[in-house]
Design a protein around this motif. Sequence first.
Motif: not given
Length: 214
Positions: A16, A18-22, A67, A99, A101-103
């Motif tokens: 991860p 952020d909360s939407v990307r990896f 992960t 990381q 935690r939000e977008k």
Amino acid sequence: MSGLRLLVTAGGTREPIDSVRFIGNRSSGKMGLAVAREALRLGAGVTVVAANVDTVEPGTRYHTVETVEELREEVLDLAADADALVMAAAVSDFTPASQVREKIRRSSGTTSLELAPTADILEAVRERYPDLFVVGFAATHGDPVADAREKLAKKGANLVVGNDISREGVGFGAAENEVYVVGREKERFVPRASKEQVARVILDSMMAEMDEER
């Protein structure tokens, strides 16, 4: 392979951002699942640790992870009851150092991403289970034999399967593959074929090496 307890990893890890990307890779899990399927057909008891794979292989004991760290923990736990490990999953070499935690929003402007190396799963397996038979994989741009031999020496694997992922129609996401199965004393070239056929050669080479070591 009747009575053999085989642990197989498949798919590709996701780290991860952020909360939407990896951070991820293009591995579909087809090669690992083909190994699991063929081992089942040959009578082995098969456990699969699948990283971000859409399908479940019938007849196997199935564990899902996302992960590198989740994969490491599952493999180290399940390897205690295995006779052999086939590490077909594509494991990320790096993870974000921190990381969010939000977008992260576009309005933030130009941003940078600091990466940290991930844990070396094969090294950890070899340290904890020195007698476990281990088959590693080396995905390479170009001739895979040199990388496979380097991984064989550095990681302490018994066999390493090397493939050139830069070639069209083989490797990540494809139905076919072309590999070298590299051992400590010999190597075997497997010309382009279905992943099921390649899996048979990998397992045949594994069993031959295991017989020689007994």
